[in-house]
Design a protein around this motif. Structure first.
Motif, short mmCIF file in Angstrom:
data_model
loop_
_atom_site.label_atom_id
_atom_site.label_comp_id
_atom_site.label_asym_id
_atom_site.label_seq_id
_atom_site.Cartn_x
_atom_site.Cartn_y
_atom_site.Cartn_z
N ALA A 15 38.58 45.46 50.21
CA ALA A 15 39.28 45.68 51.62
C ALA A 15 39.31 44.47 52.35
O ALA A 15 40.16 44.21 53.19
CB ALA A 15 38.12 46.42 52.28
N ALA A 16 38.50 43.51 52.08
CA ALA A 16 38.83 42.04 52.77
C ALA A 16 40.29 41.25 52.54
O ALA A 16 40.65 40.80 53.17
CB ALA A 16 37.54 41.02 52.61
N HIS A 17 40.48 41.55 50.95
CA HIS A 17 41.84 40.90 50.71
C HIS A 17 43.14 41.50 50.53
O HIS A 17 44.00 41.04 50.43
CB HIS A 17 41.35 40.07 49.31
CG HIS A 17 40.46 39.39 49.35
ND1 HIS A 17 40.35 37.84 49.74
CD2 HIS A 17 39.04 39.07 48.88
CE1 HIS A 17 39.50 37.21 49.60
NE2 HIS A 17 38.46 37.88 49.11
N ALA A 18 42.84 42.96 50.53
CA ALA A 18 43.97 43.89 50.49
C ALA A 18 44.75 43.68 51.68
O ALA A 18 44.15 43.65 52.75
CB ALA A 18 43.55 45.31 50.05
N THR A 19 46.05 44.00 51.43
CA THR A 19 47.08 44.06 52.81
C THR A 19 47.36 45.82 52.61
O THR A 19 48.40 45.88 53.42
CB THR A 19 48.18 43.21 52.66
OG1 THR A 19 48.93 43.40 51.34
CG2 THR A 19 47.67 41.86 52.68
N VAL A 20 46.74 46.58 51.75
CA VAL A 20 47.02 47.89 51.98
C VAL A 20 45.80 48.72 52.24
O VAL A 20 44.78 48.13 51.77
CB VAL A 20 47.68 48.61 50.91
CG1 VAL A 20 49.32 47.96 50.66
CG2 VAL A 20 46.87 48.37 49.46
N ALA B 192 40.17 37.85 45.07
CA ALA B 192 41.30 37.38 46.02
C ALA B 192 42.71 37.58 45.73
O ALA B 192 43.56 37.79 46.42
CB ALA B 192 41.01 36.01 46.54
N GLU B 193 43.01 37.32 44.36
CA GLU B 193 44.28 37.33 43.90
C GLU B 193 44.57 39.04 43.36
O GLU B 193 45.73 39.25 43.78
CB GLU B 193 44.29 36.60 42.43
CG GLU B 193 44.54 35.22 42.87
CD GLU B 193 43.19 34.20 43.14
OE1 GLU B 193 43.10 33.91 44.33
OE2 GLU B 193 42.23 34.49 42.81
N VAL B 194 43.59 39.50 42.82
CA VAL B 194 43.90 40.94 42.21
C VAL B 194 44.10 41.85 43.54
O VAL B 194 45.17 42.59 43.64
CB VAL B 194 42.51 41.18 41.78
CG1 VAL B 194 42.74 42.94 41.36
CG2 VAL B 194 42.16 40.83 40.31
N ALA B 195 43.57 41.86 44.52
CA ALA B 195 43.70 42.84 45.74
C ALA B 195 45.05 42.25 46.29
O ALA B 195 45.78 43.28 46.89
CB ALA B 195 42.69 42.45 46.65
N SER C 70 48.61 44.68 46.14
CA SER C 70 49.19 45.17 47.43
C SER C 70 50.59 44.89 47.63
O SER C 70 51.24 45.61 48.20
CB SER C 70 48.42 44.20 48.54
OG SER C 70 46.96 44.61 48.88
N ARG C 71 50.96 44.03 46.74
CA ARG C 71 52.48 43.70 46.65
C ARG C 71 53.29 44.98 45.76
O ARG C 71 54.15 45.11 45.78
CB ARG C 71 52.89 42.51 46.06
CG ARG C 71 52.27 41.30 46.78
CD ARG C 71 53.09 41.03 48.04
NE ARG C 71 52.33 39.56 48.79
CZ ARG C 71 53.08 38.42 48.46
NH1 ARG C 71 53.98 38.45 47.81
NH2 ARG C 71 52.32 37.56 49.26
N TYR C 72 52.29 45.68 45.13
CA TYR C 72 52.93 46.39 43.99
C TYR C 72 52.98 47.95 44.51
O TYR C 72 53.80 48.74 44.51
CB TYR C 72 51.94 46.37 42.68
CG TYR C 72 52.28 45.44 41.75
CD1 TYR C 72 53.51 44.36 41.99
CD2 TYR C 72 51.28 44.86 40.99
CE1 TYR C 72 53.52 43.26 41.11
CE2 TYR C 72 51.34 43.86 40.10
CZ TYR C 72 52.48 43.04 40.36
OH TYR C 72 52.75 41.98 39.54
N ARG D 13 55.71 56.59 46.84
CA ARG D 13 54.60 55.66 46.89
C ARG D 13 53.63 55.92 45.91
O ARG D 13 53.89 56.42 44.88
CB ARG D 13 53.70 56.14 48.19
CG ARG D 13 54.47 56.30 49.57
CD ARG D 13 55.02 55.08 49.93
NE ARG D 13 55.48 55.29 51.37
CZ ARG D 13 55.03 54.67 52.37
NH1 ARG D 13 54.04 54.32 52.42
NH2 ARG D 13 55.64 55.02 53.59
N SER D 14 52.68 54.96 45.81
CA SER D 14 52.06 54.54 44.51
C SER D 14 50.41 54.31 44.98
O SER D 14 50.25 53.66 46.02
CB SER D 14 52.39 53.62 43.48
OG SER D 14 52.66 52.47 44.25
N ILE D 15 49.41 54.38 44.20
CA ILE D 15 48.14 54.10 44.31
C ILE D 15 47.64 53.59 42.95
O ILE D 15 47.85 54.04 41.91
CB ILE D 15 47.28 55.55 44.84
CG1 ILE D 15 45.76 54.85 44.98
CG2 ILE D 15 47.11 56.47 43.78
CD1 ILE D 15 45.06 56.08 45.59
#
Length: 335
Positions: free
Chosen positions: A133-138, A96-99, A103-105, A39-41
């Protein structure tokens, strides 16, 4: 399933916080694990860091994970956060793009972003981390914004190490101290929240009413005290506040009525250098432990004698950042 973030401890129940602390204590006794294997952060630093960066990087490594450190505007593109903004300034991309891309990485995103210190009505919205938090999917972790929830847990863990697991009823003083420049209220907000959450009898000691914290955090603290058997009061009397205290926690912060007008606040702040934590004040306590989130300017916020005393637990608290953050990452990865 809804994504669980770690942005403020107010979003977590007391049993959940107790579970995180128990896990942190297990990591203190046995530091290595495989909870983050593979896993990664991504650690996003919009503000300086020493303990936070080191403890998160090492924490991820010790649990078998990998941390990627990014400083937007320095070693990564600058980011815009306003919805509907015409991006004709310095920022090259939008959160919106960054998060969503991060989240894909990665499996977790940590964000450290201090206030702009211009307009508290804007800064109190905590726009940067809330946008992630609003845009991330992790899951997103607060590395310090207008609160510092990781520091809260490290602080409580240190108190439990030295005072025992039950903190209810302990006399706790959060004292303002002088600093040559105005600082973020984040740690003070957080200390007030977590001390009342664990049922302590909390005194906020500050020079004047102008240094009382934002009503949001005063209200949280009052609610926490009522729910957990503690109390909350404000004092401007040094001797009265220190008398019989069992915990002294020091922090500097700027007066919110002067937010963004620090030249006007400076003469007021300069008149209260005597709020320094020294041996005479500590002698008024009930053999209290002393702590601070660090960094600390010696002989400005606290004297050498206080910092070098065996009752100073600031180094233990700093160490505990490593343990509690591993507990947080592990909990968010595997709820």
């Amino acid at each position: 399933m809804a994504i669980r973030h770690f942005i403020t401890t107010q979003d977590w129940t007391r049993p959940e916080l107790d579970a995180l602390l128990a896990r942190a204590e297990a990591f203190r006794r046995s530091p290595r694990g495989n909870e983050l294997a593979g896993r990664s952060i991504a650690l996003m630093f919009f503000a300086p860091s020493m303990r936070t960066r080191t403890s998160f990087e090492l924490g991820a490594f010790q649990l078998g994970g990998h941390a990627v450190v990014l400083s937007p505007g320095k070693d990564a593109w600058g980011i815009s956060f306003k919805r509907g903004e015409v991006m004709d300034g310095d920022a090259e991309e939008h959160v919106a793009e960054v998060a969503r891309v991060l989240s894909r990485y990665v499996d977790l995103i940590g964000v450290r972003a201090f206030p702009k210190f211009q307009d508290w009505t804007v800064d109190r919205e905590d726009t940067v981390i809330r946008a992630f938090a609003a845009h991330a999917t992790v899951p997103v972790i607060n590395l310090e914004t207008i609160t510092h929830p990781c520091q809260e847990l490290a602080h409580v863990q240190a108190l439990q190490q030295h005072l025992g697991p039950e903190l209810r009823g302990r006399k706790y003083v959060l004292t303002w101290t002088y600093h040559p420049r105005p600082l973020n209220t984040a740690v003070a907000n957080s200390a007030l929240q977590i001390a009342t959450r664990f049922g302590m009898d909390v005194t906020l000691l500050c020079p004047t009413p102008e240094y009382v914290l934002d009503s949001r955090y005063m209200d949280f603290a009052a609610q926490n005290a009522a729910e957990n058997g503690g109390s909350l009061r404000v004092s401007h009397d040094i001797k009265e506040a220190y008398a019989g205290a069992q915990v002294i926690y020091a922090k500097s912060w700027g007066a919110l009525p002067y937010f963004g007008r620090w030249d006007d606040e400076k003469p007021i702040r300069n008149a209260y250098k005597h709020f320094i934590v020294d041996e005479a004040k500590m002698a008024l306590t009930d053999n209290a432990v002393f702590s601070h989130c660090l960094p600390l300017r010696r002989n400005i916020k606290a004297t050498d004698a206080v910092m070098d005393s065996p009752r100073c637990i600031a180094i233990d608290e700093a160490e505990n950042r490593l343990h509690v953050q591993k507990a947080i990452m592990a909990a968010l990865i595997s709820p």
